[in-house]
Design a protein around this motif. Structure first.
Motif, PDB file in Angstrom:
ATOM      1  N   LYS A 114      27.293  -0.041   5.918  1.00 27.23           N
ATOM      2  CA  LYS A 114      28.755  -0.028   6.053  1.00 27.23           C
ATOM      3  C   LYS A 114      29.266  -1.033   7.075  1.00 27.23           C
ATOM      4  CE  LYS A 114      28.996   3.386   3.168  1.00 27.23           C
ATOM      5  NZ  LYS A 114      29.374   3.112   1.783  1.00 27.23           N
ATOM      6  N   ALA A 115      28.480  -1.293   8.113  1.00 29.47           N
ATOM      7  CA  ALA A 115      28.994  -2.165   9.175  1.00 29.47           C
ATOM      8  C   ALA A 115      27.862  -2.781   9.980  1.00 29.47           C
ATOM      9  CB  ALA A 115      29.917  -1.373  10.112  1.00 29.47           C
ATOM     10  N   GLN A 123      34.502 -11.267  22.640  1.00 27.66           N
ATOM     11  CA  GLN A 123      35.835 -11.201  22.043  1.00 27.66           C
ATOM     12  C   GLN A 123      35.797 -10.234  20.863  1.00 27.66           C
ATOM     13  OE1 GLN A 123      36.592 -15.050  19.594  1.00 27.66           O
ATOM     14  NE2 GLN A 123      34.951 -15.555  21.045  1.00 27.66           N
ATOM     15  N   ASP A 124      36.962  -9.753  20.523  1.00 26.19           N
ATOM     16  CA  ASP A 124      37.139  -8.800  19.429  1.00 26.19           C
ATOM     17  C   ASP A 124      37.301  -9.565  18.115  1.00 26.19           C
ATOM     18  OD1 ASP A 124      38.164  -6.862  17.674  1.00 26.19           O
ATOM     19  OD2 ASP A 124      40.174  -6.999  18.544  1.00 26.19           O
ATOM     20  N   SER A 125      36.594  -9.141  17.070  1.00 31.68           N
ATOM     21  CA  SER A 125      36.825  -9.721  15.742  1.00 31.68           C
ATOM     22  C   SER A 125      36.380  -8.728  14.678  1.00 31.68           C
ATOM     23  CB  SER A 125      36.067 -11.046  15.567  1.00 31.68           C
ATOM     24  OG  SER A 125      34.678 -10.816  15.433  1.00 31.68           O
ATOM     25  N   ILE A 126      36.985  -8.857  13.493  1.00 31.24           N
ATOM     26  CA  ILE A 126      36.569  -8.059  12.333  1.00 31.24           C
ATOM     27  C   ILE A 126      36.546  -8.972  11.120  1.00 31.24           C
ATOM     28  CG2 ILE A 126      37.148  -6.150  10.789  1.00 31.24           C
ATOM     29  CD1 ILE A 126      38.379  -4.659  13.060  1.00 31.24           C
ATOM     30  N   HIS A 157      41.586  -8.493  29.355  1.00 27.27           N
ATOM     31  CA  HIS A 157      40.791  -7.738  30.307  1.00 27.27           C
ATOM     32  C   HIS A 157      39.455  -7.303  29.683  1.00 27.27           C
ATOM     33  CE1 HIS A 157      44.499  -6.446  32.872  1.00 27.27           C
ATOM     34  NE2 HIS A 157      44.337  -7.748  32.787  1.00 27.27           N
ATOM     35  N   PRO A 158      38.494  -6.939  30.499  1.00 29.57           N
ATOM     36  CA  PRO A 158      37.234  -6.403  29.955  1.00 29.57           C
ATOM     37  C   PRO A 158      37.512  -5.201  29.050  1.00 29.57           C
ATOM     38  CG  PRO A 158      37.033  -6.798  32.299  1.00 29.57           C
ATOM     39  CD  PRO A 158      38.473  -7.010  31.957  1.00 29.57           C
ATOM     40  N   GLY A 159      36.658  -5.026  28.072  1.00 32.05           N
ATOM     41  CA  GLY A 159      36.917  -3.933  27.134  1.00 32.05           C
ATOM     42  C   GLY A 159      35.674  -3.475  26.402  1.00 32.05           C
ATOM     43  N   TYR A 160      35.900  -2.556  25.510  1.00 28.86           N
ATOM     44  CA  TYR A 160      34.795  -2.009  24.714  1.00 28.86           C
ATOM     45  C   TYR A 160      35.344  -1.581  23.363  1.00 28.86           C
ATOM     46  CZ  TYR A 160      36.764   2.450  26.301  1.00 28.86           C
ATOM     47  OH  TYR A 160      37.617   3.499  26.568  1.00 28.86           O
ATOM     48  N   ARG A 161      34.457  -1.385  22.418  1.00 34.33           N
ATOM     49  CA  ARG A 161      34.876  -0.955  21.072  1.00 34.33           C
ATOM     50  C   ARG A 161      34.445   0.489  20.822  1.00 34.33           C
ATOM     51  NH1 ARG A 161      36.619  -3.030  16.575  1.00 34.33           N
ATOM     52  NH2 ARG A 161      36.327  -5.226  17.095  1.00 34.33           N
ATOM     53  N   TYR A 162      35.403   1.297  20.433  1.00 28.88           N
ATOM     54  CA  TYR A 162      35.148   2.685  20.037  1.00 28.88           C
ATOM     55  C   TYR A 162      34.981   2.697  18.527  1.00 28.88           C
ATOM     56  CZ  TYR A 162      36.466   7.532  18.855  1.00 28.88           C
ATOM     57  OH  TYR A 162      36.511   8.784  18.329  1.00 28.88           O
ATOM     58  N   ILE A 163      33.949   3.375  18.032  1.00 33.02           N
ATOM     59  CA  ILE A 163      33.733   3.491  16.585  1.00 33.02           C
ATOM     60  C   ILE A 163      33.519   4.957  16.256  1.00 33.02           C
ATOM     61  CG2 ILE A 163      32.342   2.791  14.604  1.00 33.02           C
ATOM     62  CD1 ILE A 163      31.405   0.368  16.204  1.00 33.02           C
ATOM     63  N   CYS A 164      34.331   5.479  15.354  1.00 35.57           N
ATOM     64  CA  CYS A 164      34.177   6.850  14.876  1.00 35.57           C
ATOM     65  C   CYS A 164      33.566   6.789  13.477  1.00 35.57           C
ATOM     66  CB  CYS A 164      35.541   7.544  14.833  1.00 35.57           C
ATOM     67  SG  CYS A 164      35.463   9.202  14.110  1.00 35.57           S
ATOM     68  N   LEU A 165      32.380   7.354  13.315  1.00 33.98           N
ATOM     69  CA  LEU A 165      31.666   7.337  12.038  1.00 33.98           C
ATOM     70  C   LEU A 165      31.975   8.639  11.296  1.00 33.98           C
ATOM     71  CD1 LEU A 165      28.231   6.068  13.394  1.00 33.98           C
ATOM     72  CD2 LEU A 165      30.109   4.703  12.446  1.00 33.98           C
ATOM     73  N   LYS A 166      32.654   8.528  10.176  1.00 32.59           N
ATOM     74  CA  LYS A 166      33.048   9.725   9.424  1.00 32.59           C
ATOM     75  C   LYS A 166      31.958  10.095   8.425  1.00 32.59           C
ATOM     76  CE  LYS A 166      38.022   9.014   9.609  1.00 32.59           C
ATOM     77  NZ  LYS A 166      39.236   8.883   8.775  1.00 32.59           N
ATOM     78  N   ALA A 167      31.878  11.387   8.134  1.00 31.35           N
ATOM     79  CA  ALA A 167      30.813  11.883   7.249  1.00 31.35           C
ATOM     80  C   ALA A 167      30.902  11.265   5.855  1.00 31.35           C
ATOM     81  CB  ALA A 167      30.874  13.404   7.160  1.00 31.35           C
ATOM     82  N   LEU A 171      34.644   4.416   8.535  1.00 32.54           N
ATOM     83  CA  LEU A 171      34.630   4.364   9.995  1.00 32.54           C
ATOM     84  C   LEU A 171      35.992   3.952  10.519  1.00 32.54           C
ATOM     85  CD1 LEU A 171      34.437   1.179  11.142  1.00 32.54           C
ATOM     86  CD2 LEU A 171      32.108   1.419  10.295  1.00 32.54           C
ATOM     87  N   GLU A 172      36.313   4.477  11.684  1.00 35.60           N
ATOM     88  CA  GLU A 172      37.538   4.077  12.376  1.00 35.60           C
ATOM     89  C   GLU A 172      37.106   3.397  13.662  1.00 35.60           C
ATOM     90  OE1 GLU A 172      40.540   7.681  10.975  1.00 35.60           O
ATOM     91  OE2 GLU A 172      39.943   7.493  13.073  1.00 35.60           O
ATOM     92  N   THR A 173      37.769   2.316  13.995  1.00 30.18           N
ATOM     93  CA  THR A 173      37.365   1.599  15.208  1.00 30.18           C
ATOM     94  C   THR A 173      38.583   1.076  15.938  1.00 30.18           C
ATOM     95  OG1 THR A 173      35.981  -0.183  16.098  1.00 30.18           O
ATOM     96  CG2 THR A 173      37.026  -0.574  13.961  1.00 30.18           C
ATOM     97  N   GLN A 174      38.455   1.012  17.246  1.00 24.73           N
ATOM     98  CA  GLN A 174      39.543   0.501  18.074  1.00 24.73           C
ATOM     99  C   GLN A 174      38.953  -0.110  19.343  1.00 24.73           C
ATOM    100  OE1 GLN A 174      42.730   3.275  18.660  1.00 24.73           O
ATOM    101  NE2 GLN A 174      43.740   2.023  20.211  1.00 24.73           N
ATOM    102  N   VAL A 175      39.564  -1.200  19.779  1.00 27.28           N
ATOM    103  CA  VAL A 175      39.147  -1.836  21.027  1.00 27.28           C
ATOM    104  C   VAL A 175      40.030  -1.327  22.156  1.00 27.28           C
ATOM    105  CG1 VAL A 175      39.220  -4.028  22.285  1.00 27.28           C
ATOM    106  CG2 VAL A 175      38.113  -3.905  20.045  1.00 27.28           C
ATOM    107  N   TYR A 176      39.407  -0.945  23.230  1.00 27.27           N
ATOM    108  CA  TYR A 176      40.140  -0.519  24.422  1.00 27.27           C
ATOM    109  C   TYR A 176      39.892  -1.528  25.538  1.00 27.27           C
ATOM    110  CZ  TYR A 176      40.783   3.999  22.160  1.00 27.27           C
ATOM    111  OH  TYR A 176      41.136   4.984  21.281  1.00 27.27           O
ATOM    112  N   ARG A 177      40.948  -1.892  26.234  1.00 28.24           N
ATOM    113  CA  ARG A 177      40.844  -2.815  27.375  1.00 28.24           C
ATOM    114  C   ARG A 177      41.060  -2.044  28.669  1.00 28.24           C
ATOM    115  NH1 ARG A 177      39.123  -8.016  25.719  1.00 28.24           N
ATOM    116  NH2 ARG A 177      39.880  -8.300  23.585  1.00 28.24           N
TER     117      ARG A 177
END
Ligand SMILES: [Fe+2]
Length: 193
Positions: A114-115, A123-126, A157-167, A171-177
């Motif tokens: 899936k991903a 950097q953030d990219s999709i 700013h520095p950040g990270y990626r949140y990924i929610c893996l659904k059954a 998937l849902e994903t969002q970058v937080y700074r």
């Protein structure tokens, strides 16, 4: 990470020496497999000794084929350090995953992939390729300016990626700074390789 008290895994990047980096006692030449309910996360080692660019060894790709077949009833997320897709940024793209076509060939027969998630590009990219989402994540350190042909820092700013893996395989994903950015000195920045 241990102080946070949540399960964590890591895979080496170009700055890491696999001989001295803790990998939860797993062999960094072997894929790490994490089964999470309907999902399976596979960590690949794309780092090459003393090189900035990446390559996934043939042996790992063969193991990946076996794993994807074994995990056919699970949705799969693959992670490696180097970016398989060009970021349209000449200086960082010379340091990409050099055998990304081998990786794409390996996953192509498997609809359960899936991903693919990577770091390295700060950097953030999709990107989407044949139903597979390719996600890069910001750095927890300095950020690189997107689509810049020459090395340049971004104001993000520095950040990270949140990924929610659904059954169901979505998937849902969002970058937080982070709200504040700690700037590195120019010598530290130029030390990036
Ligand atoms: Fe890197």
């Amino acid at each position: 990470m241990q102080s946070v008290g949540i399960p964590f895994f890591h895979t080496p990047g170009n700055h890491d020496d696999a001989a001295h980096f803790p990998f939860h006692e797993t062999d960094p030449t072997q894929p790490t497999v994490i089964e999470l309910g309907q999902w399976c996360i596979i960590l690949l080692n794309s780092a090459q000794p003393k090189r900035i660019d990446g390559k996934i060894a043939d042996a790992q790709l063969q193991q990946l084929t076996q794993l994807l077949a074994q995990q056919h009833d699970r949705h799969v997320l693959i992670a490696c350090h180097h970016h398989p897709f060009a970021m349209q940024s000449a200086w960082i793209d010379q340091h990409k995953l050099k055998n990304s076509s081998d990786l794409l060939e390996t996953i192509q027969p498997f609809s359960n992939v899936k991903a693919i998630v990577c770091g390295h590009v700060h950097q953030d990219s999709i990107n989407t390729w044949q139903g597979v989402e390719f996600l890069s994540t910001p750095s927890t350190c300095i950020q690189f300016k997107p689509r810049s042909d020459k090395f340049a820092l971004d104001e993000e700013h520095p950040g990270y990626r949140y990924i929610c893996l659904k059954a169901n395989g979505e998937l849902e994903t969002q970058v937080y700074r982070l709200p504040t950015s700690q700037r590195m000195s120019s010598s530290e920045v130029l030390g990036y390789d």
